[in-house]
Design a protein around this motif. Structure first.
Motif, mmCIF file in Angstrom:
data_model
loop_
_atom_site.group_PDB
_atom_site.id
_atom_site.type_symbol
_atom_site.label_atom_id
_atom_site.label_comp_id
_atom_site.label_asym_id
_atom_site.label_seq_id
_atom_site.Cartn_x
_atom_site.Cartn_y
_atom_site.Cartn_z
ATOM 1 N N GLN A 183 -4.624 2.037 6.087
ATOM 2 C CA GLN A 183 -3.881 1.396 5.018
ATOM 3 C C GLN A 183 -4.449 1.779 3.643
ATOM 4 O O GLN A 183 -3.707 2.072 2.699
ATOM 5 N N ASP A 184 -5.792 1.772 3.538
ATOM 6 C CA ASP A 184 -6.432 2.159 2.275
ATOM 7 C C ASP A 184 -6.102 3.603 1.916
ATOM 8 O O ASP A 184 -5.824 3.924 0.755
ATOM 9 N N LEU A 185 -6.146 4.480 2.923
ATOM 10 C CA LEU A 185 -5.827 5.881 2.666
ATOM 11 C C LEU A 185 -4.378 6.031 2.219
ATOM 12 O O LEU A 185 -4.069 6.784 1.294
ATOM 13 N N PHE B 143 -0.869 6.023 -4.586
ATOM 14 C CA PHE B 143 -1.277 5.948 -5.987
ATOM 15 C C PHE B 143 -1.375 7.336 -6.605
ATOM 16 O O PHE B 143 -0.922 7.577 -7.739
ATOM 17 N N GLN B 144 -1.953 8.285 -5.870
ATOM 18 C CA GLN B 144 -2.089 9.641 -6.385
ATOM 19 C C GLN B 144 -0.724 10.278 -6.638
ATOM 20 O O GLN B 144 -0.505 10.928 -7.667
ATOM 21 N N ASN C 144 -8.885 1.983 -14.849
ATOM 22 C CA ASN C 144 -9.342 1.850 -13.473
ATOM 23 C C ASN C 144 -8.227 2.235 -12.503
ATOM 24 O O ASN C 144 -7.165 2.710 -12.911
ATOM 25 N N GLU C 145 -8.488 2.011 -11.204
ATOM 26 C CA GLU C 145 -7.511 2.442 -10.203
ATOM 27 C C GLU C 145 -6.195 1.696 -10.286
ATOM 28 O O GLU C 145 -5.188 2.121 -9.717
ATOM 29 N N HIS C 146 -6.165 0.567 -11.003
ATOM 30 C CA HIS C 146 -4.929 -0.198 -11.170
ATOM 31 C C HIS C 146 -4.216 0.146 -12.478
ATOM 32 O O HIS C 146 -3.233 -0.504 -12.833
ATOM 33 N N ASP D 16 -2.622 3.768 0.689
ATOM 34 C CA ASP D 16 -2.519 3.252 -0.674
ATOM 35 C C ASP D 16 -3.034 4.264 -1.682
ATOM 36 O O ASP D 16 -2.441 4.453 -2.761
ATOM 37 N N GLN D 17 -4.150 4.935 -1.355
ATOM 38 C CA GLN D 17 -4.698 5.934 -2.259
ATOM 39 C C GLN D 17 -3.730 7.104 -2.453
ATOM 40 O O GLN D 17 -3.532 7.588 -3.569
ATOM 41 N N LEU D 18 -3.135 7.564 -1.345
ATOM 42 C CA LEU D 18 -2.181 8.677 -1.443
ATOM 43 C C LEU D 18 -0.951 8.276 -2.262
ATOM 44 O O LEU D 18 -0.444 9.068 -3.074
#
Length: 447
Positions: free
Chosen positions: A321-323, A329-330, A73-75, A325-327
């Motif tokens: 903030q979500d964006l 993570f990527q 998953n994403e984690h 975090d996604q960047l």
């Protein structure tokens, strides 16, 4: 009196939300999660099985990313139907499982053959695998289906593929049967299902074969799912490396004791996304909830109006903030990859690369961002011109490329496995190339 008038909308809001919460709470109480039914169940094991658990903890599970059945998953944590199955078996037996990641079917089988893993959860049965693997009782399954190019005649049988290219991951469960019974089929092997689908999309192969569940998980305008492969079924097993009869016995006992309703609920949760049929209370409760929600809206309009701008600001901050975090993570995911990886735009300019790419070419991203290979001295001039021309030609054909080759680097000639695939925007427009390479000599040395 003014204080009362200001607080009255909030009082209405709290009162009606409390009533709505009571309705939803009643719904939850009427239909408890089926997973809790197994949490306290322990099955009876004999002395040899208990001793095996004590001496062989944890059990290493060779795990391949296969969405809905088993995936990260994403984690970065393993999830899916098979992960839930193992968690419940752990609660029933005391076994403890750890996942050993594999990157292809062939890699997973090699791990099991070499004893680097004890078992797997996503392997189908065939004669080759029964030589070194034992299989548990089946706990479900699906059919094998043909996957062909959209717009072409639908693939309905293996006879239809005579003198045509069928692409499969290396050591696929059906490979030996097809080679033996259908020699007229031109069988081509690749590493993964993703590469197989890419070759079908590009027209280099006529079809591939995937499980019915797996085929439905990857919709694409370039592909279509054909008929079920006649006479072939893909049961779900827990697969154990030979020489571990106690582990196989423990797993079979757990599967036999697994409540059918619990297993059915897990399969519905992960493989269909549907919910069990609602009872009378569940059918009526949504109408009650909607009625309370409408009443609640009238009570909070005045409060929401005064706070509208504050809510919008807060939502924007959360979205940013979500964006972010996604960047983050990527970027972390790309940098964690062991092989060089790059992304180039329609003119061949570098958009993104990982740390391994920088190390392989002895440079920094800040120095080469937005520049073409032919504008830099990262590679010999002939190599840079060759690769740049290939990139531009590939953007014109829009075909993926997977090949082994020898290229001249500044440090000398190197044998590599190179791959580049076009990527598209959300609207379907071609945006550039994603690619990378693996050092074949280094990879062989590690194996």
């Amino acid at each position: 009196m003014p204080v009362y008038r200001k607080s009255r909308p909030a009082a209405y809001w709290l009162l009606l939300l409390g009533a709505l919460g009571g309705v939803l709470g009643g719904m939850a109480a009427a239909d408890p999660a089926p997973a809790k039914a197994v949490a306290g169940v322990r099955i009876a094991l004999d002395a040899k099985e208990l001793q095996w658990i004590a001496e062989h903890s944890p059990v290493k599970v060779a795990s391949l990313d296969y969405p809905r059945y088993l995936f990260k998953n994403e984690h970065g944590q393993w999830s899916g139907l098979n992960r839930d199955m193992l968690d419940r078996i752990s609660a029933m037996t005391g076994l403890r499982f750890v996942h050993v990641e594999s990157f292809s079917i062939e890699h997973m089988l090699e791990r099991l053959e070499r004893g680097e893993a004890d078992m797997s959860t996503t392997l189908a049965m065939n004669d080759e695998r029964k030589v070194f693997l034992d299989f548990s009782h089946s706990f479900g399954g699906s059919g094998w289906v043909f996957v062909g190019r959209a717009g072409a005649p639908q693939v309905e049988s293996l006879q239809q593929l005579a003198k045509r290219v069928l692409v499969l991951p290396t050591r696929h469960a059906l490979e030996a049967v097809i080679r033996r019974d259908y020699p007229a089929i031109e069988l081509r092997s690749v590493k993964t299902y993703a590469e197989a689908r890419a070759l079908v999309e590009s027209g280099e192969a006529h079809a591939t074969i995937d499980s019915e569940t797996g085929a439905q998980l990857f919709p694409s305008g370039q592909l279509q799912v054909g008929q079920v492969v006649e006479g072939q079924w893909d049961p779900d097993y827990l697969t154990v490396r030979k020489g571990q009869p106690q582990l196989l016995s423990i797993l079979n006992k757990a599967l036999a004791a697994f409540p059918p309703a619990e297993l059915r609920a897990l399969r519905v949760k992960w493989l269909t996304g549907a919910n069990p049929a609602p009872n009378a209370w569940q059918r009526s409760a949504p109408w009650i909830g909607w009625g309370l929600l409408v009443a609640c809206l009238f009570g909070v309009l005045s409060l929401l109006w005064s706070r509208r701008l504050a809510v919008l600001v807060r939502q924007r901050e959360e979205a940013e903030q979500d964006l972010g975090d996604q960047l983050a993570f990527q970027h972390a995911l790309i940098d964690a990859m062991p092989d060089p990886l790059f992304v180039r735009d329609l003119q061949g300019r570098l958009i993104l690369c990982n740390k391994r790419y920088e190390e392989s070419l002895s440079t920094r991203f800040e120095r080469i961002k937005g520049r073409q290979l032919i504008e830099l001295d990262l590679l010999p001039k002939e190599t840079a011109e060759l690769l740049h021309d290939e990139f531009m030609a590939q953007l014109g054909t829009r075909k993926p490329c997977f090949c082994e080759r020898q290229l001249m680097f500044n440090s000398g000639p190197r044998a590599i496995y190179q791959w580049t695939v076009p990527f598209y925007g959300a609207g379907g427009q071609l945006r550039g190339l994603l690619g990378g390479w693996s050092d074949i000599g280094r990879r062989t040395g590690q194996a």
